[in-house]
Design an enzyme around this catalytic site. Structure first.
Site, PDB file in Angstrom:
ATOM      1  N   ASP A   1     -32.955  23.349  22.619  1.00  0.00           N
ATOM      2  CA  ASP A   1     -33.272  22.322  23.663  1.00  0.00           C
ATOM      3  C   ASP A   1     -32.585  22.100  24.982  1.00  0.00           C
ATOM      4  O   ASP A   1     -31.545  22.166  24.709  1.00  0.00           O
ATOM      5  CB  ASP A   1     -33.598  20.896  23.076  1.00  0.00           C
ATOM      6  CG  ASP A   1     -34.073  20.800  21.569  1.00  0.00           C
ATOM      7  OD1 ASP A   1     -35.049  21.519  21.363  1.00  0.00           O
ATOM      8  OD2 ASP A   1     -33.810  20.067  20.859  1.00  0.00           O
TER       9      ASP A   1
ATOM     10  N   ASP B   1     -44.781  14.075  15.619  1.00  0.00           N
ATOM     11  CA  ASP B   1     -43.355  13.631  16.055  1.00  0.00           C
ATOM     12  C   ASP B   1     -43.470  12.174  15.470  1.00  0.00           C
ATOM     13  O   ASP B   1     -44.238  11.497  15.811  1.00  0.00           O
ATOM     14  CB  ASP B   1     -43.114  13.545  17.485  1.00  0.00           C
ATOM     15  CG  ASP B   1     -42.818  14.706  18.144  1.00  0.00           C
ATOM     16  OD1 ASP B   1     -43.119  15.894  17.539  1.00  0.00           O
ATOM     17  OD2 ASP B   1     -42.672  14.891  19.292  1.00  0.00           O
TER      18      ASP B   1
END
EC number: 5.3.1.16
Length: 243
Positions: A130, A8
């Site tokens: 998500d 990330d």
């Protein structure tokens, strides 16, 4: 089950968030390409990269760092974060990415997703679902919609999507275990190939996903903190060998 070690990126560095919160950031490596080389050396067959800044801003921010990652390894890279247009997809592919993950735009602009699938095919276009409490989250997880994750999954399949990344954001970065039940239900209710993400903390967690028939899992913090040894996990769950 394919294991996707996660990178990330925020401000060009390799970080992890807790529950998608940008005020809960831990920096693990200043050079994402170095981290990608490490994962490949340990046997990874894919690398999963998220442009966290891009997810918030709706455009690619860490593109050069992403390019450095793809050039550092010979294994394929998938990436998401801020992909809102065909130009954004082209930018990622030009940076050497094999597969792009579309999140917010899949919900807000289905015409764009349909065009992307027509142009590049479902092997290059993946949708990121998500969810928080079963509801789809958007805009870098800053906004929760009124759409159920299973309903979005079915709509995506109708458009031609074959693979989704499913993240339970209440568990992401928390090392509290993945939501196996919700992940399995999404796969069962939609018929999609589902890559699980969020909460993986141990080999036992990976075993739970493996036994549930989940075909892929993304793991980040557990790797960085040494709770899972990637080489052993790949041998056991991806190659079916004793570690």
């Amino acid at each position: 089950m394919i294991l996707y070690p996660a990178i990330d990126m925020k401000d060009g560095q390799c970080v992890r968030l807790q529950q998608g919160r940008f005020d809960k950031v831990t920096v693990y490596e200043s050079d994402p390409a170095k981290m990608a080389r490490k994962w490949e050396s340990l046997g990874a067959s894919w690398v999963h990269v998220v442009d966290l800044d891009g997810a918030l801003k709706g455009k690619g921010v860490n593109t050069e760092a992403l390019r450095a990652v793809t050039q550092a390894v010979s294994i394929p890279v998938q990436t998401g974060g801020g992909i809102r247009s065909l130009d954004h997809i082209e930018e990622k592919l030009a940076a050497g990415v094999r597969r792009v993950i579309i999140g917010t735009a899949a919900v807000k602009d289905p015409a764009f997703l349909k065009a992307a699938l027509a142009e590049y095919g479902p092997e290059r276009i993946v949708v990121g679902i998500d969810a928080k409490d079963g509801m789809v989250a958007l805009e870098g997880w800053e906004e929760v919609s009124g759409t159920r994750s299973a309903d979005l999954g079915r709509a995506m399949k109708d458009l031609g999507v074959t693979t989704v990344v499913y993240t339970d954001i209440s568990r992401d970065g928390m090392l509290c275990g993945p939501n196996v039940q919700a992940t399995s239900a999404l796969m069962r209710e939609t018929g999609l190939t589902v890559i699980a993400s969020g909460g993986v903390s141990s080999m036992d967690d990976l075993a739970s996903l493996y036994e549930a028939g989940i075909p892929g899992v993304i793991t980040g913090k557990a790797l960085y903190e040494g709770r899972i040894q990637l080489e052993k996990a790949i041998l056991r769950f991806e190659k079916g060998e004793s570690a």
